[in-house]
Design an enzyme around this catalytic site. Structure first.
Site, PDB file in Angstrom:
ATOM      1  N   GLY A 172       0.811  -1.211   0.000  1.00 52.02           N
ATOM      2  CA  GLY A 172       0.000   0.000   0.000  1.00 52.02           C
ATOM      3  C   GLY A 172       0.842   1.257   0.000  1.00 52.02           C
ATOM      4  O   GLY A 172       1.826   1.390  -0.734  1.00 52.02           O
ATOM      5  N   CYS A 173       0.459   2.199   0.849  1.00 55.07           N
ATOM      6  CA  CYS A 173       1.145   3.489   0.908  1.00 55.07           C
ATOM      7  C   CYS A 173       2.583   3.372   1.403  1.00 55.07           C
ATOM      8  O   CYS A 173       3.404   4.251   1.123  1.00 55.07           O
ATOM      9  CB  CYS A 173       0.362   4.440   1.809  1.00 55.07           C
ATOM     10  N   ALA A 174       2.897   2.308   2.134  1.00 49.74           N
ATOM     11  CA  ALA A 174       4.263   2.121   2.637  1.00 49.74           C
ATOM     12  C   ALA A 174       5.232   1.737   1.533  1.00 49.74           C
ATOM     13  O   ALA A 174       6.448   1.779   1.723  1.00 49.74           O
ATOM     14  CB  ALA A 174       4.280   1.060   3.736  1.00 49.74           C
TER      15      ALA A 174
END
Length: 380
Positions: free
Chosen positions: A137-139
């Site tokens: 995801g955003c990581a």
């Protein structure tokens, strides 16, 4: 030492403003019992506008997962190459100089990965390593930087291309009516970003250390439910509280490197939302202004998932960079709850020379980077 060079970032041409989002929410969900709460949460994001790959009328229609994924692939192939070319220009490299491509995305699926298509169509060597990352995801933006750093440490002199391609609007689900879903509909935007990590030379952030941290028992706080209609985003209301346990993880990594996380010169932080940035500012004991690059991304583009950290780095460059040797931290947050963190120093070493550049030379270089420019052939 591996150096993260200036990223290139592109957003689609279709724009939806905060006012548009609120009007749509009122129109589409007039009878929703929690509409006032959802409207207040959307307003509190501070997202002035977002960019999307289709007109809003098309975005609100759901033709099915197959059609949406076909659109994801078509838009990726149409938009990614030009961003890559600009990132290579910034690093003063050519496709032939790249040893690995890290491609991160959580908003569509391709197999083979887009990396194979890029190698076939853009002149990257046939032995270029491929590392697609789809489930962080955003990581994943932070993870891409860290895996590039690891590769350059293992293979000194190697160069790694990072690509983040996120079309969050293609994950819109009209039947998801929870408050978390309504908030997400007003928070996420679309973007493509790319950057090169040079094994030698380059101006940017010389990477020194990286690490990961998983907050225990939070695996269902950010997640996808994969159904016949595609990816259904699940966002728990407890997500903003994760900065309290993550701030010590940032402090610990900095301490292990002999640095004080509260006194660094620049901060590149994933802009998941204003509460994330406000809480991290509090728990890390740094002024809110320290996160201005992340706040700029959030205000102008919304949460663009894995592309956030690259856009924040781009904003650091556009501000003129920092003094040579200035210390900073990069942190991306995503499902798990996972943090991908890196430490680095600003370097103005010339890409093809070992001498340090003056402040005026750095500014001239940054001005040239704003326009497409010829690339030089480095000595391998």
């Amino acid at each position: 030492m591996a150096t993260l060079c200036k990223p290139a970032v592109s957003v689609p041409q279709y724009v939806i403003t905060m006012e548009d989002t609120l009007a749509l929410a009122r129109s589409l969900h007039a009878d929703h019992p929690q509409l006032p709460l959802a409207l207040r949460l959307i307003q509190n994001t501070g997202v002035a506008k977002r960019h999307i790959v289709q007109p809003i009328e098309e975005t609100l229609r759901h033709p099915g997962f197959e059609d949406r994924n076909m659109l994801y692939e078509a838009e990726a192939k149409a938009r990614v190459p030009e961003v890559i070319r600009r990132a290579l220009d910034h690093a003063e490299l050519r496709p032939a100089d790249i040893d690995m491509i890290v491609y991160v995305s959580c908003t569509g699926f391709m197999m083979p990965s887009l990396t194979a298509w890029l190698i076939n169509t853009m002149g990257f060597p046939g032995d270029t390593r491929q590392l697609p990352i789809a489930q962080l995801g955003c990581a994943a933006g932070g993870a891409a930087i860290n895996r590039a750093h690891d590769f350059c440490r293992s293979y000194p002199g190697a160069n790694v291309l990072i690509v983040a391609c996120e079309f969050c609007s293609l994950c819109y689900q009209p039947t998801d009516l929870g408050v978390g879903s309504l908030l997400s509909n007003g928070l996420f935007g679309d973007a493509v970003a790319a950057a090169v990590v040079r094994g030698e030379g380059g101006t940017g952030i010389a990477l020194e250390r990286n690490g990961s941290h998983l907050v225990p028992d939070t695996t269902d706080w950010i997640a996808y439910s994969v159904r016949a209609t595609g990816f259904h985003f699940l966002l728990d209301k407890r997500v903003p509280t994760t900065m309290e346990p993550l701030a010590p993880a940032l402090r610990t990594m900095a301490d292990q490197h002999g640095w004080d996380a509260t006194g660094l010169d620049f901060y590149i932080i994933h802009a998941g939302g204003p509460r994330i940035l406000d809480d991290l500012s509090h728990f890390l004991e740094v002024p809110p202004e320290a996160f201005r690059f992340s706040r700029g991304t959030l205000t102008e583009y919304g949460n663009i998932a894995s592309a956030v950290v690259l856009d924040a780095v781009r904003r650091l460059f556009d501000e003129g960079g920092v003094a040579d040797g200035a210390r900073g931290i990069i942190a991306g947050f995503g499902p798990g709850i996972t943090a991908e963190m890196a430490l680095g120093r600003w370097t103005t070493a010339g890409a093809s020379a070992g001498t340090m550049m003056t402040g005026d030379q750095v500014m001239e270089s940054l001005e040239r980077d704003s326009e497409p420019s010829p690339v030089s052939q480095p000595v391998r």
